[in-house]
Design an enzyme around this catalytic site. Structure first.
Site, short mmCIF file in Angstrom:
data_model
loop_
_atom_site.label_atom_id
_atom_site.label_comp_id
_atom_site.label_asym_id
_atom_site.label_seq_id
_atom_site.Cartn_x
_atom_site.Cartn_y
_atom_site.Cartn_z
N ASP A 199 -10.73 11.64 -1.94
CA ASP A 199 -10.57 10.36 -2.64
C ASP A 199 -9.91 9.33 -1.73
O ASP A 199 -9.90 8.14 -2.02
CB ASP A 199 -9.67 10.54 -3.87
CG ASP A 199 -10.45 10.67 -5.17
OD1 ASP A 199 -11.51 10.05 -5.29
OD2 ASP A 199 -9.97 11.41 -6.06
N GLN A 228 -8.44 14.35 -10.59
CA GLN A 228 -8.99 13.30 -11.45
C GLN A 228 -7.84 12.61 -12.18
O GLN A 228 -6.97 13.26 -12.76
CB GLN A 228 -9.98 13.91 -12.46
CG GLN A 228 -10.72 12.90 -13.30
CD GLN A 228 -11.73 12.05 -12.51
OE1 GLN A 228 -12.26 12.49 -11.50
NE2 GLN A 228 -11.97 10.84 -12.97
N LYS A 287 -19.58 14.76 -11.32
CA LYS A 287 -19.25 15.10 -9.93
C LYS A 287 -19.65 16.54 -9.65
O LYS A 287 -20.27 16.86 -8.63
CB LYS A 287 -17.75 14.90 -9.68
CG LYS A 287 -17.33 13.44 -9.68
CD LYS A 287 -15.83 13.22 -9.66
CE LYS A 287 -15.50 11.72 -9.74
NZ LYS A 287 -14.06 11.42 -9.77
N1 GUN Z 1 -10.47 8.15 -12.12
C1 GUN Z 1 -11.23 7.05 -12.15
N2 GUN Z 1 -11.83 6.86 -10.94
C2 GUN Z 1 -11.44 7.88 -10.15
C3 GUN Z 1 -11.72 8.22 -8.80
O1 GUN Z 1 -12.47 7.56 -8.06
N3 GUN Z 1 -11.10 9.35 -8.35
C4 GUN Z 1 -10.27 10.09 -9.13
N4 GUN Z 1 -9.70 11.16 -8.59
N5 GUN Z 1 -9.99 9.79 -10.39
C5 GUN Z 1 -10.58 8.68 -10.89
#
Ligand code: GUN
Length: 312
Positions: free
Chosen positions: A124, A98, A54
């Site tokens: 998100d 995350q 990311k």
């Molecule tokens: N952990 C696994 N997928 C995601 C996601 O799309 N966003 C976040 N914040 N954590 C994750």
């Protein structure tokens, strides 16, 4: 029949390229790049890889990234202080926590943290306000993995309206929001989960099968109607050579890479599905890169919306 492979990686690159003029516009009007605040806690290897991807993609696009990496021994209050700092900052446009977070913080901790994020910065889209807006089909920010899947279907000209979509998995991150987004686009949606009896026979009625169960190569050819589109959301690291030898040829490039690394990434969908499906997303290179691309889109959306609301 052999399924056509849906190139998520290529589409992710296109989506990111399309963002460049919007980022340039923001820079000109806002005098700074959009900024994403990321909170990562602990040392989950998969989360570290996801966050690295990311961050790398954001920086390639010229976005600012403020990554706070707390140790697994940090407290929930420390995490909340970080989110507050991101919330109150003029220059942080998007905030992402995350998950997973440390188990010791309790089962409600991730929800508490998501609720702490300002809804306008919630890239998100896990805050209850944004979840509610999605239910009502008036969301501005939508969860990244489901929006990546919708984008892939639209741009691959795969019909959604009137199709039977079966979503395997009811997580708050993928299964539930995706089911809602497919419904808004007039699919007939069935959500299946770990306690659904006759999973394979229900899945085999799908025109569009989305698999997000987190179980390596769980979905085999008998789950799939001939010609169906299969979207594999799983990313699983497997290490068992006996299992790997049933999935790939012993003289293949992937086998050599497995022997070197001692592990291999596979989806939730078994490779034998390729012979039955009409179209299939690969792992890696399918849904994963689209999740990252849609995070970039959401960050630029959030930044632009904040700029417009400050100037109006
Ligand atoms: N952990 C696994 N997928 C995601 C996601 O799309 N966003 C976040 N914040 N954590 C994750």
């Amino acid at each position: 029949m052999s399924a056509s492979i849906l190139d998520g990686k290529g589409l992710a690159a296109t989506i990111c390229e399309e963002l460049i003029p919007r980022i340039d516009d923001f820079l000109r009007s806002g005098g700074r790049p959009p900024q994403l605040g990321i909170l990562l806690v602990g040392d989950n290897p998969a989360s570290e890889v996801y966050v690295r991807n990311k961050r790398r993609r954001a920086e390639e696009l010229g976005l600012d990234v403020d990554l706070v990496h707390l140790p697994a021994t940090a407290s929930l209050d420390e995490a909340k202080l970080t989110i507050n700092r991101f919330n109150e900052s003029e220059s942080h446009d998007g905030i992402l926590v995350q998950v997973p977070i440390p188990l010791g913080w309790g089962s409600d901790a991730s929800r508490e943290l998501f609720e702490q994020i300002h809804p306008a910065k919630d890239v998100d889209s896990f805050h209850s306000i944004n979840v509610g807006r999605l239910m009502q089909n008036r969301a501005t920010l939508m969860p990244c993995t489901p929006s990546g899947i919708i984008e892939l279907l639209l741009r691959s000209e795969i019909a959604i309206e009137g199709q039977h979509a079966v979503v395997l998995g009811r997580s708050e991150i993928v299964g539930r929001p995706l089911a809602m987004m497919l419904l808004h686009r007039h699919a007939t949606v069935t959500i299946c989960h770990s306690r659904t009896p006759n999973l394979a026979s229900i899945a085999a009625t799908a025109d569009l099968l989305v698999v997000a169960v987190g179980r390596p190569v769980f979905v085999t050819h008998d789950f799939v109607k001939p010609g169906a589109t299969v979207i594999d959301v799983g990313i699983n690291r497997i290490t068992d050579p006996d299992l790997v030898s049933t999935l790939i040829a012993a003289d293949s490039v992937r086998w050599k890479a497995f022997k070197q690394r001692g592990s291999m990434l596979v989806g939730d969908v078994h490779p034998d599905v390729q012979k039955v499906a009409g179209a299939l997303t690969p792992v890696p290179g399918g849904v994963g890169p689209l999740t990252v691309a849609m995070l970039m889109v959401n960050t630029v959306e959030a930044a632009t919306a904040r700029l417009l609301s400050n100037t109006s």
